[in-house]
Write a protein that holds these residues in place. Structure first.
Motif, mmCIF file in Angstrom:
data_model
loop_
_atom_site.group_PDB
_atom_site.id
_atom_site.type_symbol
_atom_site.label_atom_id
_atom_site.label_comp_id
_atom_site.label_asym_id
_atom_site.label_seq_id
_atom_site.Cartn_x
_atom_site.Cartn_y
_atom_site.Cartn_z
ATOM 1 N N ALA A 219 0.838 -1.201 0.000
ATOM 2 C CA ALA A 219 0.000 0.000 0.000
ATOM 3 C C ALA A 219 0.872 1.249 0.000
ATOM 4 O O ALA A 219 1.789 1.379 0.814
ATOM 5 N N LEU A 220 0.555 2.170 -0.905
ATOM 6 C CA LEU A 220 1.241 3.466 -0.922
ATOM 7 C C LEU A 220 0.293 4.530 -0.363
ATOM 8 O O LEU A 220 -0.311 4.318 0.671
ATOM 9 N N ALA A 228 5.512 7.523 -5.008
ATOM 10 C CA ALA A 228 5.381 6.294 -5.790
ATOM 11 C C ALA A 228 6.421 5.224 -5.489
ATOM 12 O O ALA A 228 6.360 4.145 -6.081
ATOM 13 N N SER A 229 7.378 5.476 -4.618
ATOM 14 C CA SER A 229 8.416 4.461 -4.394
ATOM 15 C C SER A 229 7.826 3.224 -3.735
ATOM 16 O O SER A 229 7.280 3.302 -2.628
ATOM 17 N N PRO A 230 7.948 2.061 -4.382
ATOM 18 C CA PRO A 230 7.418 0.837 -3.765
ATOM 19 C C PRO A 230 8.215 0.395 -2.552
ATOM 20 O O PRO A 230 7.764 -0.467 -1.799
ATOM 21 N N TYR A 231 9.384 1.017 -2.359
ATOM 22 C CA TYR A 231 10.218 0.657 -1.214
ATOM 23 C C TYR A 231 10.065 1.637 -0.046
ATOM 24 O O TYR A 231 10.782 1.544 0.944
ATOM 25 N N SER A 232 9.129 2.579 -0.170
ATOM 26 C CA SER A 232 8.773 3.464 0.943
ATOM 27 C C SER A 232 7.255 3.442 1.115
ATOM 28 O O SER A 232 6.576 4.459 0.939
ATOM 29 N N PRO A 233 6.711 2.279 1.452
ATOM 30 C CA PRO A 233 5.252 2.138 1.472
ATOM 31 C C PRO A 233 4.609 2.740 2.712
ATOM 32 O O PRO A 233 5.269 2.983 3.725
ATOM 33 N N TRP A 238 -0.666 -4.351 3.481
ATOM 34 C CA TRP A 238 -1.798 -4.221 2.569
ATOM 35 C C TRP A 238 -1.329 -3.827 1.185
ATOM 36 O O TRP A 238 -0.123 -3.614 0.964
ATOM 37 N N LEU A 239 -2.242 -3.729 0.238
ATOM 38 C CA LEU A 239 -1.877 -3.641 -1.176
ATOM 39 C C LEU A 239 -2.105 -2.250 -1.757
ATOM 40 O O LEU A 239 -2.929 -1.467 -1.267
ATOM 41 N N ASN A 240 -1.385 -1.983 -2.840
ATOM 42 C CA ASN A 240 -1.538 -0.742 -3.595
ATOM 43 C C ASN A 240 -2.824 -0.838 -4.415
ATOM 44 O O ASN A 240 -2.901 -1.593 -5.388
ATOM 45 N N ILE A 241 -3.827 -0.068 -4.031
ATOM 46 C CA ILE A 241 -5.148 -0.204 -4.654
ATOM 47 C C ILE A 241 -5.161 0.264 -6.107
ATOM 48 O O ILE A 241 -6.082 -0.076 -6.861
ATOM 49 N N PHE A 242 -4.153 1.010 -6.539
ATOM 50 C CA PHE A 242 -4.142 1.464 -7.932
ATOM 51 C C PHE A 242 -3.686 0.375 -8.897
ATOM 52 O O PHE A 242 -3.680 0.581 -10.115
ATOM 53 N N ALA A 328 -7.135 0.163 10.284
ATOM 54 C CA ALA A 328 -6.244 1.319 10.353
ATOM 55 C C ALA A 328 -5.855 1.782 8.952
ATOM 56 O O ALA A 328 -5.794 2.987 8.675
ATOM 57 N N GLN A 329 -5.593 0.830 8.054
ATOM 58 C CA GLN A 329 -5.226 1.192 6.684
ATOM 59 C C GLN A 329 -6.361 1.943 6.001
ATOM 60 O O GLN A 329 -6.150 2.987 5.370
#
Length: 726
Positions: A219-220, A228-233, A238-242, A328-329
Motif C-alpha cells: 500500500a502506498l 510512488a516508491s514501492p520501497y517506501s510504502p 496491505w496492497l496498492n489499490i491502484f 487502520a489502513q
C-alpha cells in the motif's frame, strides 16, 4: 552529564548495539559515544550517569521468570528455561501445554528437569518430553500459592524454508521480474495492473517461465499518488489499490453509472492520454480510477451489503480477518484523502490535525463510526485488490508454473504512513534504517524508514513479524526479502544525524529465521534473500542452512582477480540476474548511460572520478566478453574488443544464455533488457533529479509477444535451463 564511554560500550553490547564494525574498506570503524547514548536512550536506558546506566542494565537483566517465547525445531524436544531462585522448590511447579490444534500435555517440572544452572546464575531448564508439531503453542506454568500462571508461546519450526517439488528436485526455473506499473497494454488505465499481470503470466507460461516476479505491491498513498516508491510504502501489510483492474471488478458490469462515465468521450480521451505517456502519471491514474471505484462500492453496497449476499459475507469475512491492521489502513486512507481536499499539503499523519494523529485516538474512532461509507470504500478496495492478486496466482498455477508469482517484501515503511500511524510501540520513530558509508555512498544512506524495536518484537512473541510474513506470503509461490541482512542487523541512524553517524543494531536472527521457515511451509512459499553488498560469513551460512535462496547479480559477481565468476560456480540455492531495478539496464550498463546521466544530474561532479568510472566500466565489459566467449556463449560475429562492441540483440542473447546455463536454481530476467531499453526505472540517490518508479516499458504486452526475436530468446533460455549446461 552522560555515562563514560567504557560503560556505554559495555551496556551497548548487552543491548545488541555494535560499538564497532568493519567498513567497506576493510578498516575497523568505531561508533561515537553520542550515538551509543542516543540509541540506548531510545531503547529505554537512562544514560545520564554510569550509575543510572548500570541500574538500567541490571533491571533489564532481571528477566521475567519465563521468556515471552521459546523456540524449538522439528524432531526436537522443547526445552524451557525457567528463571527462578535457588531457594524455589521445583515441586511447586507444574506445566501445561496446549497445541494450536487444541491437544494438551502436562507434567511436573521436578520430573522433567534437563539442567539446573541456578548456582551459576543461570536458569533451571526442563523438557516438555516429546516432539511437538509445527506451530504456535501455548505453555502455562502454575506455582503453588501463586494466583496466576506464567505463560509463553512455544514456536516449533522446520529446519529449512519450503521449496516447491521442482526446486527440491533440482529443476532450474526462470522468469521475468517486473515493476508492475511499467506494463503497457491497450486496455489499462495508464499503469500496469493485475489484469495486465494475468496477460503476462499466460504469455510467459507458454514460453516456459515458471514464475513472474513483482516489485513490492505494498500500500502506498492514494491521497498522494506521486509518493510512488514501492520501497517506501505506507504499509507492508496491505496492497496498492491502484493496481486494481477496474473493468474486471464484478460491480463494473452491473453499474450503468460507471459504464456510462467510462464510455464517455471525455473519459476515453483521458484514458488514451494516460496510456500513451512514456512515464506513469500517477496523479492522472489516481484521478481516473477514483472517479469510478466509489461508484462500484456504491453498487456493491446496494446489491450485496444491504441484503447480506454470499459476496457480502466474503467481504465481511475479509474485513474481520484483517482486524485492526486493515481498519487502520482504510481509516488512514479515508482521512488522508479528506484532509487533502482543496490542495492542502497533508503529506502524512504528522500533518493531520492533532486529534487525528494516532489511530487509537478517540477522534479517529469517532471518524470511523461517523464516516463508515468512506472507510468502507477503502476496505472494499483492499478486498478487491486481494481477490485480484489471488486470481493471478491461481491462473499462474493453472498454466503450469512451478512457482507462479513471487512477491517482494520491502525492508521498512515510510514514517508518514499508516503503519507508523497505527503503531503501538513496535517502531523506533526517532531512528531510521540506512547503510554505513561505502564506495558507492561515501556519506552513507538514510532511507527514512523507522526500524522495528527487536526487544518489543520479542516481548510480543513476534506477532508483528508473523503478521507481516503472512500478509506477504499470501497468493504467491515465493517471497523475496529485500535487504535480508536486516534479520541479522540493521544500520540505525539517529533522527537529525547524518547517515555516517549511525550504528549496527543486532536482531534475533535465529528466531526470525525459524518463524520464516514455519510461515514458508504454511504458505508453501519458497524464500529469496536479497543479500547483496558486504555479507558477514555468519549470515551467509545461516541463510544457506535455512534454505533461503541467495541473490546473485552477474555484474557484481567478480573474482578476486577482477574477472567474472562463471555462473556455473554460483551456489545452486540462489537466484541469478543480469540486472536489477536499482541498476542500469543491460544496454544502459554497456553504453555507460548511467554514468553519463549521473554526470548530467550532478551525481558525479568530480571529472577525474567520473573518468576513472568510465575506465573501470570498459575493463568490466572486456572481462565480460572474455568470460562469455570462454564458456562458448558469445555469438559468432561479435567482436572481442569491448571498446568497439555495442550492445545489440545478439550480445544480449549471449549474456542471457551464459547466465541461464549457470548453477542457480532460479534465474530472473528483465523485459527492459529484452526490449533493449536504455533508461533505468530507478537511479539510487536521486529524488527530484530523475523520475524514479515511473518509466514504462517501450512496447505494449500485445506487441512484445508478437515479436519472434523475443519469443525465440525465451525458448532458448528455456532450452538451456532444461539442459542444465554449465
Amino acid at each position: 552529564m552522560v555515562a563514560h564511554r567504557d560503560t556505554l560500550v559495555r551496556v551497548s553490547k548487552e543491548a545488541g548495539i555494535k560499538e564497532c564494525y568493519i567498513d567497506s574498506w576493510g578498516k575497523e570503524a568505531h561508533i561515537s559515544s553520542h550515538t551509543l547514548s542516543f540509541m540506548l536512550q531510545e531503547l529505554g536506558y537512562d544514560t545520564s550517569s554510569d550509575k543510572s546506566l548500570q541500574t538500567a542494565l541490571e533491571k533489564e537483566k532481571k528477566s521475567e521468570i519465563l521468556s515471552p517465547v521459546v523456540f524449538a525445531q522439528e524432531d526436537q524436544h522443547v526445552e524451557v528455561p525457567l528463571r527462578i531462585s535457588l531457594s524455589a522448590r521445583e515441586s511447586d511447579f507444574e506445566w501445561c501445554l496446549t497445541t494450536e490444534e487444541g491437544e494438551s500435555f502436562s507434567g511436573y517440572i521436578q520430573s522433567d528437569i534437563v539442567k539446573d544452572d541456578r548456582e551459576n546464575g543461570g536458569p533451571l531448564i526442563f523438557s516438555i518430553g516429546q516432539a511437538l508439531p509445527f506451530g504456535y503453542h501455548q505453555l502455562s506454568i502454575t506455582r503453588k500459592r501463586r494466583k496466576s500462571p506464567y505463560t509463553t508461546t512455544v514456536i516449533v519450526a522446520p529446519k529449512t524454508c519450503y521449496k516447491q517439488n521442482g526446486l527440491a528436485q533440482g529443476k532450474k526455473l526462470w522468469g521475468p521480474s517486473v515493476q508492475l506499473y511499467t506494463l503497457k497494454t491497450e486496455h489499462n488505465w495508464g499503469m500496469g495492473d493485475f489484469g495486465d499481470l494475468k496477460h503476462l503470466v499466460v504469455e510467459m507460461a507458454q514460453l516456459g517461465a515458471d514464475f513472474v516476479g513483482l516489485n513490492p505491491i505494498h500500500a502506498l498513498f492514494p491521497a498522494n499518488p506521486e509518493g510512488a516508491s514501492p520501497y517506501s510504502p505506507s504499509s507492508r501489510r496491505w496492497l496498492n489499490i491502484f493496481y486494481i483492474d477496474v473493468s474486471s471488478i464484478p460491480e463494473f458490469a452491473l453499474s450503468s453509472e460507471a459504464q456510462k462515465k467510462v464510455g464517455s468521450l471525455e473519459f476515453q480521451a483521458q484514458l488514451h492520454e494516460a496510456r500513451q505517456t512514456h512515464w506513469v502519471n500517477y496523479t492522472k491514474v489516481a484521478s481516473l480510477k477514483m472517479q469510478i471505484l466509489p461508484l462500484l462500492y456504491k453498487e456493491f453496497k446496494k446489491r450485496h451489503l444491504n441484503v447480506n449476499t454470499s459476496r457480502a459475507q466474503d467481504f465481511l469475512s475479509f474485513v474481520d480477518k484483517g482486524g485492526e491492521s486493515l481498519m487502520a489502513q482504510a481509516a488512514f486512507d479515508a482521512l488522508h484523502t479528506e484532509l487533502r481536499v482543496d490542495g492542502k499539503d497533508i503529506w502524512g499523519w504528522q500533518a493531520f490535525p492533532e486529534k487525528y494523529q494516532q489511530f487509537q485516538n478517540s477522534a479517529v474512532q469517532k471518524y470511523i463510526n461517523d464516516h463508515s461509507d468512506k472507510v468502507n470504500l477503502y476496505l472494499y478496495l483492499q478486498w478487491i485488490a486481494d481477490s485480484q492478486i489471488e486470481e493471478v496466482q491461481k491462473l499462474a498455477l493453472e498454466q503450469g508454473m512451478t512457482i507462479g508469482l513471487y512477491r517482494d517484501l520491502a525492508v521498512g515503511v515510510a514514517e508518514s504512513g499508516s503503519e507508523v500511524w497505527a503503531d503501538q510501540g513496535n517502531l523506533m520513530l526517532n531512528l531510521s534504517i540506512g547503510a554505513p558509508p561505502d564506495n558507492l555512498g561515501p556519506l552513507g544512506q538514510n532511507w527514512g524508514l523507522p526500524p522495528i524495536n527487536p526487544q518489543v518484537m520479542r516481548h510480543r512473541a513476534y506477532d508483528s513479524f508473523i503478521g507481516l510474513l503472512r500478509a506477504n506470503m499470501n497468493h504467491c509461490g515465493s517471497l523475496r526479502i529485500d535487504h535480508v541482512l536486516g534479520l541479522l542487523r540493521l544500520w540505525w541512524v539517529p533522527r537529525g544525524a547524518s547517515a555516517k553517524e549511525g550504528a549496527y543494531m543486532s536482531y534475533p536472527v535465529h528466531e526470525l529465521l525459524s518463524i520464516l521457515a514455519l510461515e514458508s511451509h504454511r504458505h508453501q512459499c519458497s524464500v529469496i534473500g536479497e543479500d547483496l553488498g558486504t555479507v558477514p560469513d555468519e549470515m551467509t551460512e545461516l541463510l544457506s542452512d535455512a534454505g533461503v535462496h541467495s541473490y546473485k547479480v552477474f555484474f557484481f559477481s567478480r573474482a578476486p582477480d577482477g574477472g567474472y565468476i562463471s555462473p556455473s560456480h554460483y551456489v545452486s540455492q540462489s537466484m541469478s540476474a543480469l540486472c536489477t531495478h536499482d541498476m542500469p539496464t543491460l544496454r544502459g550498463f554497456w553504453h555507460c548511460t548511467d554514468l553519463k546521466m549521473g554526470s548530467q544530474l550532478g551525481i558525479y561532479p568530480d571529472e577525474k572520478q567520473l573518468q576513472c568510472m568510465f575506465d573501470q566500466r570498459l575493463e568490466a565489459k572486456q572481462s565480460i566478453l572474455d568470460s562469455v566467449a570462454w564458456h562458448g556463449y558469445l555469438p559468432e560475429g561479435i567482436g572481442r574488443d569491448a571498446s568497439l562492441v555495442p550492445m545489440d540483440s545478439y550480445l544480449s542473447e549471449g549474456l542471457h544464455l551464459h547466465l541461464a546455463a549457470g548453477a542457480s536454481a532460479l534465474m530472473s530476467v528483465q523485459l527492459e533488457d529484452w526490449l533493449e531499453m536504455e533508461k533505468p526505472v530507478n537511479i539510487p540517490g536521486t529524488v527530484d533529479e530523475y523520475p524514479n518508479w515511473r518509466r514504462k516499458l517501450s512496447l505494449t504486452l500485445e506487441d512484445i509477444f508478437t515479436r519472434e526475436d523475443i519469443r525465440s530468446l525465451a525458448r532458448h533460455i528455456t532450452q538451456v535451463r532444461q539442459k542444465g549446461k554449465s
